[in-house]
Design an enzyme around this catalytic site. Structure first.
Site, PDB file in Angstrom:
ATOM      1  CG  ASP A 133      33.192 -79.093 -15.486  1.00  0.00           C
ATOM      2  OD1 ASP A 133      32.508 -80.125 -15.681  1.00  0.00           O
ATOM      3  OD2 ASP A 133      33.314 -78.188 -16.339  1.00  0.00           O
ATOM      4  N   GLY A 160      31.320 -83.948 -23.519  1.00  0.00           N
ATOM      5  CA  GLY A 160      29.875 -83.737 -23.417  1.00  0.00           C
ATOM      6  C   GLY A 160      29.400 -82.492 -24.171  1.00  0.00           C
ATOM      7  CG  ASP A 179      36.231 -85.555 -21.953  1.00  0.00           C
ATOM      8  OD1 ASP A 179      35.326 -86.339 -21.653  1.00  0.00           O
ATOM      9  OD2 ASP A 179      36.018 -84.384 -22.340  1.00  0.00           O
ATOM     10  N   GLY A 204      35.162 -81.431 -22.920  1.00  0.00           N
ATOM     11  CA  GLY A 204      34.258 -81.183 -24.033  1.00  0.00           C
ATOM     12  C   GLY A 204      33.649 -82.427 -24.634  1.00  0.00           C
ATOM     13  CD  GLU A 214      32.197 -78.436 -19.460  1.00  0.00           C
ATOM     14  OE1 GLU A 214      31.498 -79.320 -18.968  1.00  0.00           O
ATOM     15  OE2 GLU A 214      33.102 -78.682 -20.294  1.00  0.00           O
ATOM     16  N   GLY A 264      28.171 -83.315 -17.152  1.00  0.00           N
ATOM     17  CA  GLY A 264      28.623 -84.676 -17.458  1.00  0.00           C
ATOM     18  C   GLY A 264      28.211 -85.660 -16.383  1.00  0.00           C
ATOM     19  CB  SER A 265      28.414 -89.341 -16.314  1.00  0.00           C
ATOM     20  OG  SER A 265      29.779 -89.510 -16.610  1.00  0.00           O
TER      21      SER A 265
HETATM   22  C1  5RP Z   1      31.505 -81.864 -20.854  1.00  0.00           C
HETATM   23  C2  5RP Z   1      32.788 -82.203 -20.205  1.00  0.00           C
HETATM   24  C3  5RP Z   1      32.760 -83.274 -19.188  1.00  0.00           C
HETATM   25  O1  5RP Z   1      33.240 -82.759 -17.993  1.00  0.00           O
HETATM   26  C4  5RP Z   1      33.648 -84.388 -19.655  1.00  0.00           C
HETATM   27  O2  5RP Z   1      33.207 -84.826 -20.922  1.00  0.00           O
HETATM   28  C5  5RP Z   1      33.638 -85.558 -18.676  1.00  0.00           C
HETATM   29  O3  5RP Z   1      32.375 -86.138 -18.656  1.00  0.00           O
HETATM   30  P1  5RP Z   1      32.038 -87.402 -17.779  1.00  0.00           P
HETATM   31  O4  5RP Z   1      32.132 -86.980 -16.356  1.00  0.00           O
HETATM   32  O5  5RP Z   1      30.658 -87.795 -18.205  1.00  0.00           O
HETATM   33  O6  5RP Z   1      33.060 -88.468 -18.124  1.00  0.00           O
HETATM   34  O7  5RP Z   1      33.816 -81.647 -20.457  1.00  0.00           O
HETATM   35  O8  5RP Z   1      31.707 -80.901 -21.852  1.00  0.00           O
END
Ligand code: 5RP
Length: 225
Positions: free
Chosen positions: A83, A99, A86, A97, A105, A29-30
């Site tokens: 990690d 992403g 959301d 999830g 994960e 993710g970002s």
């Molecule tokens: C990917 C994820 C990400 O960790 C989650 O979506 C957060 O992403 P971001 O840091 O881009 O807000 O669970 O499956």
């Protein structure tokens, strides 16, 4: 300060936990991007780690930055995983999830000694569920699972990419559900969802997180369980 910078603040604080000799799980993710970038920088300066990637996207980025990638089977157990999330609540429970990488994960988190979640302050919530909960499903069963989830009043929506079904790294589908009005305790909901054949995994991470690091303005605020 914008959310993007808070992501970086949290990521840089988390990277302080990574030491030479460790086996490290790399999230997706970002927010995880900043963590991988920072670890890549440290590897160039002599940090010696082996890493397991939670997605194809993360694996590509890590390799490009010179981080050694091994399989989970080779790692057996990871010292630390960093990690994103959301949503994260006061009890260290998460929705993940967004992403689409929730399955790998969750497997990686389960096989890790210290799980650190990094996020900007907007991800911190008093109650999980404003974000739609991602569910990974086997394509053979997806349409019937959607019907079953409708009867559970969870407003399932199959995730799309353009006009095609979104596919995960495992070539499965994602169905996003609305748990905001669900009266089940989270653990009960998790068990009910996992009892439906064809649901491979849910984005509820209830008992895996040890440390949450939130970027709040220019500061990183850590909470440990
Ligand atoms: C990917 C994820 C990400 O960790 C989650 O979506 C957060 O992403 P971001 O840091 O881009 O807000 O669970 O499956």
């Amino acid at each position: 300060m914008s959310g993007v910078n808070e992501k970086k603040v949290a990521a840089l604080e988390a990277v302080k936990y990574v030491k030479s000799g460790m086996k490290v799980g790399l999230g997706t993710g970002s927010t995880a991007f900043y963590m991988i970038e920072a670890i890549g920088e440290q590897v160039k300066n002599g940090l010696k780690i082996k890493a397991v990637a939670t997605s194809v996207e993360t694996e590509k980025l890590a390799k490009k930055l010179g981080i050694e990638i091994i399989t989970l089977a080779e790692a057996k157990r990871l010292d630390i995983t960093i990690d994103g999330a959301d949503e994260v609540n006061e009890d260290f429970q998460l929705i993940k999830g967004g992403g689409g990488a929730l399955l790998r994960e969750k497997i990686v988190a389960h096989n890790t000694d210290l799980n650190i979640i990094i996020a900007d302050s907007s991800k911190s919530v008093s109650r999980l569920g404003k974000f739609k909960l991602p569910i990974e499903t086997i394509p053979f069963a997806t349409q019937l699972i959607i019907e079953e989830l409708k009867t559970m009043k969870l407003s399932p929506v199959q995730r799309l990419r353009g006009d095609q079904a979104y596919k995960t790294d495992e070539n499965n589908d994602i169905v996003d559900i609305d748990i905001w009005n669900c009266e089940d305790a989270l653990q009960v909901l998790e068990e009910r969802l996992k009892s439906i054949p064809g649901i491979v995994e849910t984005g509820l991470f209830l008992n895996t997180t040890n440390v949450v690091i939130l970027g709040q303005g220019e500061k990183a605020v850590s909470r440990k369980r």
